[in-house]
Design a protein around this motif. Structure first.
Motif: not given
Length: 129
Positions: A1-22
């Protein structure tokens, strides 16, 4: 796995978690404050501005009201985090079933089939039929 992919994936996961919480927080309704005479008259006037209110009875729990306007009865009841207003004949409202401190008025409406209003007694002693 590429480092850029992990950063993008974790950012997307955090954004989805914030939207679900909201969205979960946004669905929490605020309970309506108990009715008083002025607020009940205001709510009746919003839906039926041409109907003068002759008599008004507020429920003991502040979650509903019943008003007489000529040959019509106006029913105000708590629905969800707001109120709904319905109009019916005064004969139907005055002869509705009163049992256990609750006046049960059949409205015949899909959205609000029955109004349950908590009164101390019904009909009131000062009711002029």
């Amino acid at each position: 796995m590429d480092k850029a992919f992990l950063i993008q994936f974790s950012s997307s996961l955090a954004a989805v978690a914030v939207l679900v919480g909201l969205s979960a927080w946004a669905r929490i309704g605020r309970p309506a404050r108990p009715l008083d005479e002025a607020r009940a008259r205001e709510l009746f006037f919003e839906d039926f501005p041409d109907r003068p209110i002759e008599r008004l009875w507020i429920t003991r729990d502040g979650k509903g009201a019943l008003a007489r306007s000529g040959a019509c009865a106006l029913v105000l009841m708590a629905v969800g985090d707001g109120f709904a207003v319905r109009r019916l004949s005064w004969c139907q409202a005055s002869s509705a079933m009163f049992k256990g401190g609750v006046l049960s008025i059949h409205l015949g409406d899909v959205a609000a089939p029955r109004a349950l209003l908590a009164f101390d007694n019904w009909p009131p002693a000062d009711l002029a039929a």
